[in-house]
Design a protein around this motif. Structure first.
Motif, short mmCIF file in Angstrom:
data_model
loop_
_atom_site.label_atom_id
_atom_site.label_comp_id
_atom_site.label_asym_id
_atom_site.label_seq_id
_atom_site.Cartn_x
_atom_site.Cartn_y
_atom_site.Cartn_z
N UNK A 160 -11.88 -44.23 -14.94
CA UNK A 160 -11.03 -42.36 -14.70
C UNK A 160 -10.44 -42.36 -15.66
N UNK A 161 -10.60 -41.56 -16.95
CA UNK A 161 -9.99 -41.19 -17.82
C UNK A 161 -9.48 -39.62 -17.80
N UNK A 162 -8.08 -39.31 -17.68
CA UNK A 162 -7.66 -38.25 -17.40
C UNK A 162 -7.64 -37.43 -18.73
N UNK A 163 -8.17 -36.59 -19.42
CA UNK A 163 -7.82 -35.90 -20.43
C UNK A 163 -7.42 -34.16 -19.89
N UNK A 164 -6.42 -33.79 -21.52
CA UNK A 164 -6.18 -32.04 -21.16
C UNK A 164 -6.98 -31.90 -22.55
N UNK A 165 -7.29 -31.17 -21.95
CA UNK A 165 -7.90 -29.48 -22.45
C UNK A 165 -7.47 -28.34 -23.49
N UNK A 166 -7.10 -28.82 -24.61
CA UNK A 166 -6.39 -27.78 -25.87
C UNK A 166 -6.90 -27.24 -26.67
N UNK A 167 -7.28 -25.82 -27.12
CA UNK A 167 -7.91 -25.56 -27.69
C UNK A 167 -9.76 -25.57 -27.43
N UNK A 168 -9.97 -26.07 -26.85
CA UNK A 168 -11.61 -26.58 -26.56
C UNK A 168 -11.44 -28.53 -26.67
N UNK A 169 -10.29 -29.01 -27.76
CA UNK A 169 -10.15 -29.96 -27.75
C UNK A 169 -9.69 -31.12 -26.69
N UNK A 170 -10.72 -32.56 -26.81
CA UNK A 170 -9.90 -33.48 -25.64
C UNK A 170 -9.33 -34.31 -25.63
N UNK A 171 -7.99 -34.84 -25.06
CA UNK A 171 -7.12 -35.59 -25.58
C UNK A 171 -6.68 -36.99 -24.29
N UNK A 172 -7.16 -37.43 -24.73
CA UNK A 172 -7.18 -38.92 -23.63
C UNK A 172 -5.61 -38.54 -22.79
N UNK A 173 -4.98 -38.09 -22.02
CA UNK A 173 -4.07 -38.49 -20.94
C UNK A 173 -3.42 -40.06 -20.27
N UNK A 174 -4.15 -40.84 -19.40
CA UNK A 174 -4.60 -41.88 -19.11
C UNK A 174 -5.41 -42.41 -18.14
#
Ligand code: ATP
Ligand code: MG
Length: 377
Positions: free
Chosen positions: A240-254
């Motif tokens: 499972x990959x937790x993601x932040x969506x910010x301005x349409x881009x994806x950053x992995x959180x954990x």
């Protein structure tokens, strides 16, 4: 590992172990868990060896009885997994579990695999945090938002780390629009299956609800990200990959090196659940179809559960209780909703929320919300 009947060893015997063991039964796969707690939710479907996760006698028994070993939680004794891996196959590899259980090593490994994350540093390298907002997290052992301190702007990161105790990581606060996640699985032969990206709603750092699939999420980018990770890490099993969506881009959180709470909806909402998929993957069996049955959602039952009959009376609702004693904020079950239309899904999700509000307001132990106001006030 060849074909069933097979025996899977699981380090941990909580609800994830229970759902893994339940998924294995029709496939002819039995599970044996190691779990120190008095009450092991997995015991309904698996044999449970009651011992600490690192207990050598228990691990020896696991090695004797099992064909392959896996984990249902990442906060396990990695040396014990290493010891097991000298005797039988362990999926995912102990080295991967060691990496993701340390938030600093995890973020460094994500970056090495080309995956974007929040800006981060060790406290000594970033003593005043980040002006846009700072989160200081313990590197080891945190979950459900525990072991973290959050500041609106800069912060004394060294003092925060002292207060939290143990090694810490400093992260910049990501002004995300939504929290998303992707659950995927990679089998021994390298094939990969990805579930749809889902939206996760947290309250007090704890997952409260998942909406599947997420509306207008960038499935292609999320899949590329997780496929990259799985192949560069040589990962086997569900992830499972937790993601932040910010301005349409994806950053992995954990990253969770296991089945993930945001994938529980797949039990009814997908042709193959994340639990069955994990069993298939680690046993060297073909991965299953990940087609979605219909618009789905999941509500975590935190701290207690509503009247079961009231949940079961709701159309499209599926109740899962884990057999755990209620305690404030504890995950004791979940409700999955799989409906023919998004509207019907949303109506039932709203009804489940009302039932949880009724429960909270009538329970003395964690009465946090105002009494429900069904007419809208
Ligand atoms: P989990 O229950 O998923 O194991 P956890 O305790 O391991 O949670 P995180 O997932 O890192 O910790 O953080 C919990 C929540 O805190 C996140 O879901 C997110 O809402 C918020 N959060 C964490 N890090 C950041 C960040 N850098 N910027 C903004 N919000 C953050
Ligand atoms: Mg998290």
């Amino acid at each position: 590992v060849s074909s069933p009947p097979l025996t899977v060893g699981i380090v941990g015997g909580g609800q994830l172990g229970r759902m893994l063991a339940l998924a294995g039964i029709p496939l002819g796969v039995r599970c044996v868990c190691v779990e120190p707690a008095d009450v092991a939710p997995a015991a309904v479907a698996a044999d449970v060896i009651r011992a600490d996760y690192g207990d050598h006698a228990a691990l020896g028994e696991l090695a004797r009885r099992c064909d392959v070993v896996t984990v249902e939680l990442e906060h396990v004794d990695v040396d014990a997994l290493g010891w097991l891996s000298e005797r039988l196959t362990v999926h995912p590899a102990p080295q991967i579990v060691a990496t993701v259980q340390d938030r600093l090593l995890e973020k460094q490994a994500l970056r090495r695999a080309g995956v974007a994350t929040a800006t981060f540093a060790e406290p000594s390298a970033c003593p005043t945090g980040y002006p846009g907002g700072t989160v200081v997290k313990r590197r080891l052992g945190g979950f459900d938002g525990r072991g973290q301190l959050r500041y609106d702007g800069s912060a004394d990161a060294l003092a925060a780390a002292d207060e939290l105790g143990g090694p810490c990581i400093v992260e910049e606060v990501v002004p995300f629009d939504r929290e998303l996640s992707i659950v995927a699985a990679r089998s021994v032969d390298g094939s990969v299956a990805c579930y749809p990206v889902v939206e996760n709603r947290h309250v007090d750092g704890i997952l409260r609800e998942t909406i599947a699939p997420a509306v207008a999420a960038d499935q292609a980018t999320a899949e590329e990200l997780v496929r990259n990770l799985l192949s560069s890490w040589g990962y086997v099993g569900t992830i499972g990959v937790e993601l932040f969506e910010v301005d349409g881009a994806l950053l992995a959180n954990e990253v969770a090196p296991r089945v993930h709470n945001s994938g529980h909806w797949t039990i009814e909402g997908s042709a193959t659940s994340q639990f069955e998929q994990h069993v298939r993957a680690i046993c060297g069996l073909p991965l299953g179809d990940v087609s979605t049955v219909g618009p789905s959602g999941m509500v975590n039952l935190l701290g207690g559960w509503p009247d079961p009959a009231s949940v079961l009376a709701l159309p499209h609702a599926h109740l899962h209780l884990y057999g755990k004693a209620p305690r404030p904020q504890r995950k004791v079950g979940h409700v999955t909703v799989v409906a023919p239309t998004v509207g019907q899904r949303d109506t039932t999700m709203a009804a489940v929320r009302v039932l949880m509000d009724v429960r909270r307001s009538s329970s003395s132990e964690d009465a946090v919300s105002a009494p429900p106001c069904p007419g809208g006030c």
